[in-house]
Motif scaffolding. Structure first.
Motif, mmCIF file in Angstrom:
data_model
loop_
_atom_site.group_PDB
_atom_site.id
_atom_site.type_symbol
_atom_site.label_atom_id
_atom_site.label_comp_id
_atom_site.label_asym_id
_atom_site.label_seq_id
_atom_site.Cartn_x
_atom_site.Cartn_y
_atom_site.Cartn_z
ATOM 1 N N GLY A 37 -26.203 23.884 6.927
ATOM 2 C CA GLY A 37 -25.533 24.652 5.867
ATOM 3 C C GLY A 37 -24.042 24.787 6.147
ATOM 4 O O GLY A 37 -23.220 24.776 5.221
ATOM 5 N N ALA A 38 -23.685 24.888 7.433
ATOM 6 C CA ALA A 38 -22.268 25.027 7.796
ATOM 7 C C ALA A 38 -21.481 23.777 7.388
ATOM 8 O O ALA A 38 -20.299 23.863 7.038
ATOM 9 N N LEU A 39 -22.148 22.621 7.415
ATOM 10 C CA LEU A 39 -21.461 21.391 7.011
ATOM 11 C C LEU A 39 -21.217 21.408 5.495
ATOM 12 O O LEU A 39 -20.138 21.038 5.032
ATOM 13 N N TYR A 40 -22.214 21.868 4.719
ATOM 14 C CA TYR A 40 -21.998 21.993 3.266
ATOM 15 C C TYR A 40 -20.905 23.019 2.982
ATOM 16 O O TYR A 40 -20.076 22.841 2.096
ATOM 17 N N ARG A 41 -20.920 24.092 3.745
ATOM 18 C CA ARG A 41 -19.894 25.125 3.562
ATOM 19 C C ARG A 41 -18.519 24.572 3.941
ATOM 20 O O ARG A 41 -17.514 24.876 3.287
ATOM 21 N N GLY A 42 -18.453 23.770 4.992
ATOM 22 C CA GLY A 42 -17.186 23.178 5.429
ATOM 23 C C GLY A 42 -16.612 22.235 4.385
ATOM 24 O O GLY A 42 -15.403 22.252 4.106
ATOM 25 N N ILE A 95 -16.036 30.098 6.239
ATOM 26 C CA ILE A 95 -17.156 29.489 5.519
ATOM 27 C C ILE A 95 -18.307 30.463 5.248
ATOM 28 O O ILE A 95 -19.192 30.163 4.470
ATOM 29 N N ARG A 96 -18.269 31.646 5.891
ATOM 30 C CA ARG A 96 -19.347 32.617 5.685
ATOM 31 C C ARG A 96 -19.032 33.639 4.595
ATOM 32 O O ARG A 96 -19.889 34.438 4.231
ATOM 33 N N GLY A 97 -17.816 33.662 4.101
ATOM 34 C CA GLY A 97 -17.412 34.656 3.096
ATOM 35 C C GLY A 97 -18.027 34.391 1.729
ATOM 36 O O GLY A 97 -18.558 33.306 1.460
ATOM 37 N N VAL A 104 -20.801 27.022 -2.812
ATOM 38 C CA VAL A 104 -21.408 25.967 -2.001
ATOM 39 C C VAL A 104 -22.618 25.281 -2.646
ATOM 40 O O VAL A 104 -22.802 24.071 -2.477
ATOM 41 N N SER A 105 -23.415 26.010 -3.420
ATOM 42 C CA SER A 105 -24.616 25.382 -3.983
ATOM 43 C C SER A 105 -24.287 24.177 -4.865
ATOM 44 O O SER A 105 -24.859 23.108 -4.672
ATOM 45 N N PRO A 106 -23.379 24.329 -5.856
ATOM 46 C CA PRO A 106 -23.049 23.147 -6.671
ATOM 47 C C PRO A 106 -22.491 21.985 -5.846
ATOM 48 O O PRO A 106 -22.815 20.834 -6.113
ATOM 49 N N VAL A 107 -21.701 22.300 -4.824
ATOM 50 C CA VAL A 107 -21.154 21.218 -3.983
ATOM 51 C C VAL A 107 -22.304 20.501 -3.265
ATOM 52 O O VAL A 107 -22.324 19.273 -3.162
ATOM 53 N N SER A 108 -23.305 21.299 -2.821
ATOM 54 C CA SER A 108 -24.399 20.699 -2.058
ATOM 55 C C SER A 108 -25.354 19.891 -2.940
ATOM 56 O O SER A 108 -26.244 19.224 -2.427
ATOM 57 N N THR A 109 -25.187 19.962 -4.265
ATOM 58 C CA THR A 109 -26.047 19.145 -5.142
ATOM 59 C C THR A 109 -25.471 17.733 -5.322
ATOM 60 O O THR A 109 -26.150 16.872 -5.867
ATOM 61 N N ASP A 133 -31.198 23.650 11.286
ATOM 62 C CA ASP A 133 -31.685 24.454 10.167
ATOM 63 C C ASP A 133 -31.039 24.005 8.866
ATOM 64 O O ASP A 133 -29.932 23.491 8.843
ATOM 65 N N GLY A 134 -31.827 24.134 7.780
ATOM 66 C CA GLY A 134 -31.330 23.685 6.473
ATOM 67 C C GLY A 134 -32.347 23.887 5.380
ATOM 68 O O GLY A 134 -33.115 24.860 5.389
ATOM 69 N N ARG A 135 -32.326 22.955 4.416
ATOM 70 C CA ARG A 135 -33.233 23.045 3.266
ATOM 71 C C ARG A 135 -34.156 21.833 3.176
ATOM 72 O O ARG A 135 -35.236 21.902 2.624
ATOM 73 N N ASP A 136 -33.681 20.722 3.673
ATOM 74 C CA ASP A 136 -34.380 19.450 3.460
ATOM 75 C C ASP A 136 -34.468 18.648 4.753
ATOM 76 O O ASP A 136 -34.625 17.443 4.725
ATOM 77 N N ILE A 137 -34.347 19.336 5.884
ATOM 78 C CA ILE A 137 -34.298 18.618 7.162
ATOM 79 C C ILE A 137 -35.646 17.941 7.434
ATOM 80 O O ILE A 137 -35.704 16.745 7.735
ATOM 81 N N GLY A 138 -36.726 18.702 7.281
ATOM 82 C CA GLY A 138 -38.056 18.161 7.587
ATOM 83 C C GLY A 138 -38.518 17.112 6.590
ATOM 84 O O GLY A 138 -39.339 16.262 6.921
ATOM 85 N N HIS A 191 -34.262 23.591 -7.557
ATOM 86 C CA HIS A 191 -34.374 22.790 -8.780
ATOM 87 C C HIS A 191 -33.437 21.601 -8.863
ATOM 88 O O HIS A 191 -33.469 20.865 -9.827
ATOM 89 N N ARG A 192 -32.560 21.427 -7.874
ATOM 90 C CA ARG A 192 -31.635 20.301 -8.001
ATOM 91 C C ARG A 192 -32.406 18.985 -7.869
ATOM 92 O O ARG A 192 -33.492 18.938 -7.276
ATOM 93 N N GLU A 193 -31.765 17.929 -8.434
ATOM 94 C CA GLU A 193 -32.458 16.639 -8.438
ATOM 95 C C GLU A 193 -32.493 15.994 -7.062
ATOM 96 O O GLU A 193 -33.487 15.394 -6.668
HETATM 97 O O1 DC Z 1 -27.962 27.897 4.883
HETATM 98 P P1 DC Z 1 -26.649 28.217 4.175
HETATM 99 O O2 DC Z 1 -26.715 29.449 3.316
HETATM 100 O O3 DC Z 1 -25.481 28.247 5.094
HETATM 101 O O4 DC Z 1 -26.436 26.974 3.188
HETATM 102 C C1 DC Z 1 -25.321 26.877 2.351
HETATM 103 C C2 DC Z 1 -25.653 26.059 1.121
HETATM 104 O O5 DC Z 1 -25.877 24.694 1.474
HETATM 105 C C3 DC Z 1 -26.855 26.538 0.322
HETATM 106 O O6 DC Z 1 -26.492 26.717 -1.022
HETATM 107 C C4 DC Z 1 -27.836 25.433 0.410
HETATM 108 C C5 DC Z 1 -27.077 24.250 0.895
HETATM 109 N N1 DC Z 1 -27.821 23.492 1.893
HETATM 110 C C6 DC Z 1 -28.508 22.380 1.475
HETATM 111 O O7 DC Z 1 -28.499 22.082 0.289
HETATM 112 N N2 DC Z 1 -29.181 21.615 2.367
HETATM 113 C C7 DC Z 1 -29.191 21.952 3.658
HETATM 114 N N3 DC Z 1 -29.848 21.177 4.531
HETATM 115 C C8 DC Z 1 -28.503 23.107 4.111
HETATM 116 C C9 DC Z 1 -27.832 23.875 3.194
#
Ligand code: DC
Length: 231
Positions: A37-42, A95-97, A104-109, A133-138, A191-193
């Motif tokens: 997530g920190a990379l998406y935030r960065g 990046i935590r603010g 960050v969500s739209p950027v991460s899509t 840690d993340g959303r789609d690592i596994g 819900h993102r594609e």
């Molecule tokens: O875990 P976080 O709140 O720092 O994540 C920031 C954003 O990045 C959150 O909107 C989801 C996205 N993200 C993602 O899409 N995939 C990941 N593996 C990690 C985070």
């Protein structure tokens, strides 16, 4: 406990405490912690600072795509843990603010952003012994991870945790706003594609609505001992 060179993937909803949990597991077993997530935030911070996201939220995807290969995001570990850097600048606090959390969500899509982050994570995880840690690592980044945990908790519990965390950092936030941000991010993330938040079939679910971090550590150490312990 000695464990083999495995990859531990921790996915789940935002503010379920994935990073605190992942950091503790990494410390316990001497693994490296990678915060996806920190990379998406960065990337989001870079885009904001370079005028690639308008006040209306519109992202200049072409310019961002061109800039990505030159964005030098990395992690450095110091005495108080791993911190995110953009080049030689520590960006951990920014990046935590809420300003970055809101964007960050739209950027991460964006597919090109996901490719950039996935590539970086695979590079960093090549030697294994990492907790990511993340959303789609596994599911997407390390489908071959030996241990996958999927974390969840009630939205209100997560919003309360997030609010306390932000207030602790001196941000003046209202519970309703934080709850709305949590729900909005859940929706976009699920819900993102491209690579939506998803539980891998072989992931173990951890609902920590009523669990302390210590209780979660007891739970995971037992799980790891059963699966990977050498006695
Ligand atoms: O875990 P976080 O709140 O720092 O994540 C920031 C954003 O990045 C959150 O909107 C989801 C996205 N993200 C993602 O899409 N995939 C990941 N593996 C990690 C985070």
């Amino acid at each position: 406990m000695n464990i083999p060179d495995i990859i531990i993937a921790i996915d789940g909803f935002s503010s379920t405490g994935k990073s605190s949990f992942a950091k503790l597991i990494a410390r316990e077993f001497g693994f490296r912690y990678l915060d996806s997530g920190a990379l998406y935030r960065g990337v989001t911070l870079y885009a904001v600072e370079h005028g690639l996201i308008g006040d209306d939220g519109v992202i200049d995807t072409k310019a961002l795509g061109e800039a990505l290969p030159g964005i030098d995001l990395n992690f450095r570990s110091g005495k108080d843990g791993s911190k995110t850097y953009l080049g030689s600048r520590c960006i951990e606090k920014e990046i935590r603010g809420l300003a970055i959390s809101r964007k960050v969500s739209p950027v991460s899509t964006l597919p090109q952003v996901r490719e950039y982050v996935d590539r970086k994570l695979r590079e960093l995880g090549r030697q294994r012994r990492v907790v990511i840690d993340g959303r789609d690592i596994g599911v997407t980044v390390f489908p071959d991870a030996e241990l996958k945990i999927f974390m969840t908790a009630a939205p209100e519990v997560r919003a309360m945790r997030r609010m306390k965390e932000m207030q602790g950092k001196g941000e003046d936030v209202k519970f309703e706003d934080v709850l709305e941000n949590v729900k909005e991010r859940d929706y976009i993330d699920s819900h993102r594609e491209v690579s939506p938040l998803a539980k891998a079939d072989d992931a173990v679910v951890l609902d920590n609505s009523d669990m302390t971090l210590e209780e979660q550590m007891v739970w995971v150490k037992k799980l790891i001992a059963e699966r990977f312990g050498d006695d």
